[in-house]
Design an enzyme around this catalytic site. Structure first.
Site, PDB file in Angstrom:
ATOM      1  N   ASP A 248      -0.222   4.992   1.145  1.00 22.52           N
ATOM      2  CA  ASP A 248      -0.516   5.937   2.222  1.00 22.52           C
ATOM      3  C   ASP A 248      -0.476   5.257   3.595  1.00 22.52           C
ATOM      4  OD1 ASP A 248      -2.323   8.493   0.740  1.00 22.52           O
ATOM      5  OD2 ASP A 248      -1.691   6.740  -0.370  1.00 22.52           O
TER       6      ASP A 248
ATOM      7  N   ASP B  57       0.873  -1.164   0.000  1.00 26.03           N
ATOM      8  CA  ASP B  57       0.000   0.000   0.000  1.00 26.03           C
ATOM      9  C   ASP B  57       0.921   1.228   0.000  1.00 26.03           C
ATOM     10  OD1 ASP B  57      -2.312   1.623   0.392  1.00 26.03           O
ATOM     11  OD2 ASP B  57      -1.923   1.642   2.541  1.00 26.03           O
TER      12      ASP B  57
END
Length: 213
Positions: free
Chosen positions: A11, A9
């Site tokens: 963020d 991922d």
């Protein structure tokens, strides 16, 4: 267990920020946005329920996306470069899979030695004057279950895949047969602690290498 395909991922995993929240703060909508983001990351509301709403409120233009791209790199999580260099040296297939804005994530990916093809995120579209027009409404990453769809497409029949992330949307990769490592070094979420196969709350991403290699 050793993995062939390793997905991250962006963020609150590779960078300490939530991109959409930073764009909101920049125009004075910070509190409202972070509540929506947290609700989605904690699994309280489906991602698609808030995706369009957030972007239509913020309407990020081309300049603000350039600003965000710089901020992603500036706020990189400790150990990220080391993790990517280590895995690349071992010939692993590396990807970023994010519900964030692709144009803002690409410079961070480039900094980490990834090509554009190794970044799966949501494209946004601008008008000729650089103002916001729309986002890719067909992107699986703008809805719940999208990360599982992308992981499935990256997972060949012989290989094994691991997804590393901080939110409920990352846990969905398990639906594709992926192993999931929860990273709580930026944001520690109970739902991720409970659902991840492995979990690290260390501030450095280097802590996940022990589970990957």
């Amino acid at each position: 267990m050793s993995f062939d395909v390793i997905c991250f991922d962006c963020d609150s995993t590779l960078s300490k920020i939530e991109g959409i929240d930073e764009l909101a703060v920049r125009i004075g909508l910070g509190d409202e946005m972070s509540e929506l983001t947290n609700a989605a990351m904690n699994g309280e509301v489906p991602l698609e329920a808030i995706y369009e709403r957030r972007l239509s409120l913020i309407r990020p233009d081309r300049d603000s996306i350039g600003w965000l791209a710089d901020l992603y790199i500036e706020q990189i999580v400790d150990g990220v470069k080391e993790v990517f260099d280590t895995l690349a040296a071992q010939g692993k297939e590396l990807y970023i899979i994010s519900g964030g804005i692709r144009q803002a994530i690409l410079p961070l990916a480039n900094y980490l030695g990834l090509s554009e093809a190794q970044v799966h995120a949501v494209d946004i579209y601008f008008n000729e004057d650089g103002s916001y027009r729309d986002y890719d409404r067909n992107s699986p990453l703008a809805r719940s279950g999208g990360k599982a769809e992308v992981c499935k497409s990256l997972l060949n029949s012989q290989g094994s895949l691991v997804m590393i992330g901080d939110g409920k949307t990352d846990m969905e990769a398990k639906q594709a047969g992926a192993v999931v490592i929860g990273f709580g070094g930026v944001v520690d979420r109970q739902v991720v602690r409970e659902q991840a196969d492995f979990y690290s709350a260390e501030p450095s991403l280097v802590s996940v290498l022990a589970h990957i290699l």
